[in-house]
Design a protein around this motif. Structure first.
Motif, PDB file in Angstrom:
ATOM      1  N   PRO A  17       0.686  -1.186   0.166  1.00  0.00           N
ATOM      2  CA  PRO A  17      -0.236  -0.075  -0.039  1.00  0.00           C
ATOM      3  C   PRO A  17       0.608   1.164   0.027  1.00  0.00           C
ATOM      4  O   PRO A  17       1.803   1.378   0.699  1.00  0.00           O
ATOM      5  CB  PRO A  17      -0.788  -0.133   0.997  1.00  0.00           C
ATOM      6  CG  PRO A  17      -0.932  -1.578   1.668  1.00  0.00           C
ATOM      7  CD  PRO A  17       0.435  -2.223   1.273  1.00  0.00           C
ATOM      8  N   VAL A  18       0.254   2.206  -0.821  1.00  0.00           N
ATOM      9  CA  VAL A  18       1.121   3.634  -0.910  1.00  0.00           C
ATOM     10  C   VAL A  18       0.484   4.376   0.222  1.00  0.00           C
ATOM     11  O   VAL A  18      -0.770   4.867   0.168  1.00  0.00           O
ATOM     12  CB  VAL A  18       1.010   4.136  -2.163  1.00  0.00           C
ATOM     13  CG1 VAL A  18       1.488   5.483  -2.261  1.00  0.00           C
ATOM     14  CG2 VAL A  18       1.662   2.962  -3.315  1.00  0.00           C
ATOM     15  N   TYR A  19       1.745   5.143   0.997  1.00  0.00           N
ATOM     16  CA  TYR A  19       1.089   6.130   1.863  1.00  0.00           C
ATOM     17  C   TYR A  19       0.743   7.463   1.255  1.00  0.00           C
ATOM     18  O   TYR A  19      -0.133   7.886   1.873  1.00  0.00           O
ATOM     19  CB  TYR A  19       2.184   6.183   3.121  1.00  0.00           C
ATOM     20  CG  TYR A  19       1.712   7.217   4.175  1.00  0.00           C
ATOM     21  CD1 TYR A  19       2.540   8.417   4.155  1.00  0.00           C
ATOM     22  CD2 TYR A  19       0.775   7.188   5.089  1.00  0.00           C
ATOM     23  CE1 TYR A  19       2.287   9.417   5.116  1.00  0.00           C
ATOM     24  CE2 TYR A  19       0.365   7.988   6.081  1.00  0.00           C
ATOM     25  CZ  TYR A  19       1.165   9.050   5.872  1.00  0.00           C
ATOM     26  OH  TYR A  19       0.708  10.430   6.853  1.00  0.00           O
ATOM     27  N   ASP A  20       1.710   7.793   0.332  1.00  0.00           N
ATOM     28  CA  ASP A  20       1.644   9.435  -0.346  1.00  0.00           C
ATOM     29  C   ASP A  20       1.756   9.444  -1.650  1.00  0.00           C
ATOM     30  O   ASP A  20       2.960   8.927  -1.952  1.00  0.00           O
ATOM     31  CB  ASP A  20       2.325  10.221   0.702  1.00  0.00           C
ATOM     32  CG  ASP A  20       2.091  11.587   0.225  1.00  0.00           C
ATOM     33  OD1 ASP A  20       1.743  11.913  -0.843  1.00  0.00           O
ATOM     34  OD2 ASP A  20       2.107  12.419   1.083  1.00  0.00           O
ATOM     35  N   TYR A  21       0.948   9.495  -2.299  1.00  0.00           N
ATOM     36  CA  TYR A  21       0.951   9.258  -3.862  1.00  0.00           C
ATOM     37  C   TYR A  21       1.867  10.668  -4.501  1.00  0.00           C
ATOM     38  O   TYR A  21       2.505  10.480  -5.459  1.00  0.00           O
ATOM     39  CB  TYR A  21      -0.441   9.035  -4.486  1.00  0.00           C
ATOM     40  CG  TYR A  21       0.019   8.697  -5.789  1.00  0.00           C
ATOM     41  CD1 TYR A  21      -0.127   7.325  -6.294  1.00  0.00           C
ATOM     42  CD2 TYR A  21      -0.385   9.637  -6.766  1.00  0.00           C
ATOM     43  CE1 TYR A  21       0.046   7.033  -7.677  1.00  0.00           C
ATOM     44  CE2 TYR A  21       0.000   9.121  -8.219  1.00  0.00           C
ATOM     45  CZ  TYR A  21      -0.082   8.000  -8.574  1.00  0.00           C
ATOM     46  OH  TYR A  21       0.242   7.486 -10.117  1.00  0.00           O
ATOM     47  N   GLU A  22       1.683  11.754  -3.900  1.00  0.00           N
ATOM     48  CA  GLU A  22       1.970  12.989  -4.673  1.00  0.00           C
ATOM     49  C   GLU A  22       3.127  13.647  -3.952  1.00  0.00           C
ATOM     50  O   GLU A  22       3.797  14.467  -4.686  1.00  0.00           O
ATOM     51  CB  GLU A  22       1.010  13.951  -4.536  1.00  0.00           C
ATOM     52  CG  GLU A  22      -0.505  13.503  -5.355  1.00  0.00           C
ATOM     53  CD  GLU A  22      -1.632  14.502  -5.317  1.00  0.00           C
ATOM     54  OE1 GLU A  22      -1.484  15.419  -6.194  1.00  0.00           O
ATOM     55  OE2 GLU A  22      -2.715  14.162  -4.223  1.00  0.00           O
ATOM     56  N   ASP A  23       3.531  13.090  -2.704  1.00  0.00           N
ATOM     57  CA  ASP A  23       4.832  13.915  -2.214  1.00  0.00           C
ATOM     58  C   ASP A  23       5.975  12.829  -1.924  1.00  0.00           C
ATOM     59  O   ASP A  23       5.397  11.777  -1.469  1.00  0.00           O
ATOM     60  CB  ASP A  23       4.219  14.338  -0.619  1.00  0.00           C
ATOM     61  CG  ASP A  23       3.231  15.365  -1.106  1.00  0.00           C
ATOM     62  OD1 ASP A  23       3.277  16.474  -1.798  1.00  0.00           O
ATOM     63  OD2 ASP A  23       1.985  15.432  -0.014  1.00  0.00           O
ATOM     64  N   SER A  24       7.017  13.465  -2.311  1.00  0.00           N
ATOM     65  CA  SER A  24       8.195  12.524  -2.250  1.00  0.00           C
ATOM     66  C   SER A  24       8.742  12.590  -0.616  1.00  0.00           C
ATOM     67  O   SER A  24       8.519  13.364   0.133  1.00  0.00           O
ATOM     68  CB  SER A  24       9.466  12.914  -3.245  1.00  0.00           C
ATOM     69  OG  SER A  24       9.010  12.950  -4.494  1.00  0.00           O
ATOM     70  N   GLN A  25       9.314  11.563  -0.204  1.00  0.00           N
ATOM     71  CA  GLN A  25       9.915  11.512   0.926  1.00  0.00           C
ATOM     72  C   GLN A  25      11.064  12.536   1.043  1.00  0.00           C
ATOM     73  O   GLN A  25      12.181  12.079   0.208  1.00  0.00           O
ATOM     74  CB  GLN A  25      10.124  10.096   1.511  1.00  0.00           C
ATOM     75  CG  GLN A  25      10.508  10.019   3.046  1.00  0.00           C
ATOM     76  CD  GLN A  25      10.540   8.540   3.357  1.00  0.00           C
ATOM     77  OE1 GLN A  25      10.965   7.563   2.646  1.00  0.00           O
ATOM     78  NE2 GLN A  25      10.456   8.296   4.740  1.00  0.00           N
ATOM     79  N   THR A  26      11.337  13.105   2.059  1.00  0.00           N
ATOM     80  CA  THR A  26      12.312  14.087   2.044  1.00  0.00           C
ATOM     81  C   THR A  26      13.071  14.352   3.391  1.00  0.00           C
ATOM     82  O   THR A  26      12.419  13.840   4.567  1.00  0.00           O
ATOM     83  CB  THR A  26      12.115  15.473   1.639  1.00  0.00           C
ATOM     84  OG1 THR A  26      11.113  16.023   2.373  1.00  0.00           O
ATOM     85  CG2 THR A  26      11.641  15.384   0.199  1.00  0.00           C
ATOM     86  N   ALA A  27      14.249  14.781   3.627  1.00  0.00           N
ATOM     87  CA  ALA A  27      14.952  14.967   4.752  1.00  0.00           C
ATOM     88  C   ALA A  27      14.352  16.474   5.075  1.00  0.00           C
ATOM     89  O   ALA A  27      14.969  17.527   5.024  1.00  0.00           O
ATOM     90  CB  ALA A  27      16.347  15.032   4.810  1.00  0.00           C
TER      91      ALA A  27
END
Length: 501
Positions: A17-27
């Motif tokens: 399952p995908v948690y966030d489709y539109e935002d990349s994971q960033t620091a």
């Protein structure tokens, strides 16, 4: 149950399952993207691979599913199950296309139109891969790559070149018959629904007694022939370059199902041996007075694919795909396509392209082909991958053996001149075609030829034009004179061409 649980959950290709489709994971909110955002990688990597190689020819096309229904009995000519009884229905898929343009080219280009039809029969898939014309530009497959190069882009300018086109045609007199059709308004059909379809090549029928007949296939549109004029076709390129695609989809969506009547011409082996034309020369037609059209059935398109790429772009056709009761002939271009078309599909889609749903035979298949990219059918499981073997009961069925086909007196392999004695009349049929046209159609054809030849340029311009004019003069004096006048050419230069041939 929450609102989100009522809908389909988005996942990765492997099912996570995908948690966030539109935002990349960033620091941090403004920090760099993290390497561990696998779904970002998956989306970008798949996006980079969404395009498969486009077809070298017939790149832009439209397609639909339909039904072929037998209306007349031809079982005395063929044992093919698709024609086994009146009323029999067979599911089909038909792809229309332009020939020379790229995938993004305009539907209204002056070009032959592909007419590739797949029958899903209980004896396997039968592909009848033809055009909207009964003839072709060349009759030997060794010339095919060169011909197609002239229809594509100049290697120096990377633009279409009338000089390349007419240089090749003027040096290949067998092209004249197809040129006459292409340069008439039949070269710019109003839509795919308003044109005929042809198998073009000569094929074989084989009946229950193992007798062979030669056959040509004609699909006559029930919508009537409708064409653009050259001016209308040019204007449509700018208004809607996808006009034919849109027309087909919308017609089927509104229930206006297009139909074609299938008719065949039949020639016996004995007639083939003595006919005035080489019956296996795809630059020639068989006279319908000598070999009348015999009605067979009706093809109806009644289902739009739910996804263009999955069905139309991945559809793969090959004249090599025949079924019991239908076979080949000594037609040289057909023989070349038997090799070239499956090879093109393996390059474009992979060795297992016939497992793609649109190409898959819906009935049982059984062989020892294994492995390869995108093998998705279980790969034979734990069964042997060789034959003969001691573990299964597979067998080659002798009852499907075809009758031997006599090759006449020329049984020694050699490189025969395709335009040798008896094979070099390239002018009678094109001339007859021109003389059968209405005066209006003649004027339109002449205007289209003049317009196309006006694009010839460079130091060889005069030589190419004069050479092609000789072909037109030999086909019909009035045709040649009208084209010469339109191009501003002094016809006295062509006195030799005006003599009887």
């Amino acid at each position: 149950m929450t609102h989100k649980e009522k809908h389909t959950r988005i996942t990765t290709a492997s099912g996570k399952p995908v948690y966030d489709y539109e935002d990349s994971q960033t620091a941090g909110p403004r920090g760099p993207v993290l390497l561990q955002d696998y779904f970002l990688h998956e989306k970008l990597a798949h996006f980079n691979r969404e395009r498969i190689p486009e077809r070298v020819v017939h790149a832009k096309g439209s397609g639909a599913y339909g039904t072929f229904t037998v209306t007349h009995d031809i079982t005395k000519y063929t044992r093919a199950k698709v024609f086994s009884e009146i009323g029999k229905e067979t599911r089909t898929f038909l792809r229309f296309s332009t020939v020379g343009g790229e995938k993004g080219s305009a539907d209204s280009e002056r070009d032959p139109r592909g007419f590739a039809l797949k029958f899903y029969t209980e004896d396997g898939n039968w592909d009848l891969v033809g055009n909207n014309t009964p003839v072709f530009f060349i009759k030997d497959p060794k010339k095919f790559p060169d011909f197609i190069h002239t229809q594509k882009r100049d290697p120096y300018t990377n633009t279409k070149s009338a000089t390349m086109v007419w240089d090749f045609w003027s040096l290949s007199p067998e092209s004249l018959h197809q040129i006459m059709i292409l340069m008439s308004d039949r070269g710019t059909p109003l839509s795919y629904r308003h044109m005929h379809g042809f198998g073009s090549h000569t094929f074989s029928f084989i009946n229950a007694e193992n007798e062979r007949f030669y056959v040509k296939f004609h699909f006559k549109t029930q919508q009537g022939i409708k064409n653009f004029t050259d001016e209308e076709a040019t204007r449509m390129k700018g208004i809607d370059p996808d006009q034919a695609q849109r027309d087909l989809v919308e017609a089927i969506d509104r229930g206006d199902f297009p139909r074609w009547t299938l008719k065949v011409q039949i020639m016996t082996m004995e007639e083939a041996a003595t006919y005035k034309w080489n019956p296996f020369d795809v630059t020639k037609t068989w006279s319908q007075k000598d070999f009348p059209l015999i009605e067979v059935g009706v093809l109806e398109l009644n289902e739009n694919p739910d996804n263009y790429f999955a069905h139309v772009e991945q559809a793969a056709f090959a004249p090599a795909h025949i079924v019991d009761g239908i076979s080949f002939s000594p037609d040289k271009m057909l023989q070349g396509r038997i090799l070239g078309y499956p090879d093109a599909q393996r390059y474009r889609l992979g060795a297992n392209y016939e497992q793609i749903p649109v190409n898959r035979c819906p009935f049982a298949t059984n062989n020892y082909q294994r492995d390869g990219a995108m093998r998705v059918d279980g790969n034979g499981g734990n069964k042997p991958n060789y034959f003969p073997n001691s573990f299964d009961d597979s067998f080659a069925d002798e009852k499907y053996r075809e009758p031997a086909e006599p090759l006449g007196q020329h049984v020694v392999a050699d490189w025969y001149d395709r335009n040798g004695v008896g094979e070099n009349d390239h002018y009678t049929q094109p001339g007859d075609l021109f003389r059968l046209m209405t005066p209006e159609a003649q004027r339109s054809t002449i205007s289209n030829i003049v317009g196309a030849m006006s694009g010839i340029s460079g130091p060889k311009r005069t030589e190419i034009i004069n050479r092609q004019l000789c072909h037109f003069f030999r086909a019909d004096m009035g045709l040649g004179m009208a084209i010469a006048q339109g191009l501003g050419i002094d016809i006295s230069q062509h006195a030799g061409a005006l003599q009887p041939h």
